[in-house]
Design an enzyme around this catalytic site. Structure first.
Site, mmCIF file in Angstrom:
data_model
loop_
_atom_site.group_PDB
_atom_site.id
_atom_site.type_symbol
_atom_site.label_atom_id
_atom_site.label_comp_id
_atom_site.label_asym_id
_atom_site.label_seq_id
_atom_site.Cartn_x
_atom_site.Cartn_y
_atom_site.Cartn_z
ATOM 1 N N ALA A 88 0.484 -1.065 -0.261
ATOM 2 C CA ALA A 88 0.165 -0.129 -0.307
ATOM 3 C C ALA A 88 0.578 1.104 0.109
ATOM 4 O O ALA A 88 1.888 1.434 0.442
ATOM 5 C CB ALA A 88 -0.798 -0.039 0.891
ATOM 6 N N GLU A 108 -5.423 -4.940 -9.518
ATOM 7 C CA GLU A 108 -5.523 -4.928 -8.271
ATOM 8 C C GLU A 108 -6.648 -5.394 -7.607
ATOM 9 O O GLU A 108 -6.856 -6.691 -6.809
ATOM 10 C CB GLU A 108 -4.721 -4.072 -7.173
ATOM 11 C CG GLU A 108 -2.870 -3.825 -8.012
ATOM 12 C CD GLU A 108 -1.734 -3.137 -7.105
ATOM 13 O OE1 GLU A 108 -1.013 -2.817 -6.969
ATOM 14 O OE2 GLU A 108 -2.766 -1.891 -6.853
ATOM 15 N N LYS A 126 3.612 3.721 6.427
ATOM 16 C CA LYS A 126 2.310 3.661 5.980
ATOM 17 C C LYS A 126 1.386 3.738 6.140
ATOM 18 O O LYS A 126 0.276 4.491 5.545
ATOM 19 C CB LYS A 126 2.546 2.148 4.688
ATOM 20 C CG LYS A 126 3.657 2.728 3.580
ATOM 21 C CD LYS A 126 3.813 3.822 2.657
ATOM 22 C CE LYS A 126 4.998 3.289 2.280
ATOM 23 N NZ LYS A 126 5.118 2.181 1.302
#
EC number: 5.3.1.6
Length: 226
Positions: A88, A108, A126
């Site tokens: 991500a 995806e 992240k």
């Protein structure tokens, strides 16, 4: 102090432990795209001969999987998969994500939709309280570029064409900065409803089921509430 690359490797290894739990001759693993997914693919090579195969979310990942001797199957020939593993660009505590930095966001979403569980692997950098610092990728049919850009501007975004990039589907990417993403599922639907948009890089209507976040103190596991 672990480097970011070492943290990514740690997250990939945590996902490979989940593969170990489900591996079998009839099992198919869904595989994402990106630098962390690449490390997962490299580790998946140890399962050669123990899986039926894989489904890749991009030509890039398919080539890497094939390079390790892993079978890459057409999604049209697959009914279900136990897990889909991907990275991500940003993920929040609700396991909503921004993805698409590698440009594979549409495939995806498609591959992830066929898996029973979506496993997000990332390093702790992240994890954010609110999505939106990372520009939101939007895949757009080329003839609709300017019309979509105007629509995104009306939502408060600042769209910019990703120069020289074409998706595996033959489309373009607009990277949108400046969006206020207080309601990620709502914004995902709003953007996806703009004519000419294939999909946007918000994964909130169907986010991750599990996040494996690598930290200096080991893996932090988050699970979707409810």
């Amino acid at each position: 102090m672990l480097t970011q690359q070492e943290l990514k490797q740690q997250a990939a290894e945590a996902a490979l432990e989940l593969v170990e739990q489900v591996a079998g001759p009839d099992v198919i693993i869904g595989v994402g795209t990106g630098s962390t997914a690449d490390l997962f693919i490299d580790g998946l090579a140890r399962f050669k001969g123990r899986l039926r195969g894989t489904v890749a979310s991009s030509e890039r990942s398919a080539a890497r999987l094939a390079g390790h001797g892993l079978a890459v199957l057409d999604l049209n020939d697959v009914q279900s998969m136990p897990i889909y593993v991907d990275g991500a660009d940003e993920i929040d505590p609700n396991l909503h994500m921004i993805k698409g930095g590698g440009g594979a966001l549409t495939r995806e979403k498609i591959v992830a939709s066929v898996a029973r569980r979506y496993i997000c692997i990332a390093d702790e950098s992240k994890l954010v309280e609110r999505l939106g610092r990372f520009p939101l990728p939007v895949e757009v049919i080329p003839m609709a570029r300017n019309a979509v850009a105007r629509g995104l501007s009306r939502l408060g975004g600042q769209p910019a064409l990703r120069e020289g990039f074409v998706t595996d589907n033959g489309n373009i990417i607009l990277d949108v900065a400046g969006l206020s993403i207080a309601d990620a599922p709502g914004l995902e639907k709003t953007i996806n409803d703009i004519p000419g948009v294939v999909t946007c890089g918000l994964f909130a209507l169907a986010g991750a089921d599990v996040a494996l976040l690598a930290t200096q103190d080991g893996i932090r596991r988050l699970e979707r509430r409810g």
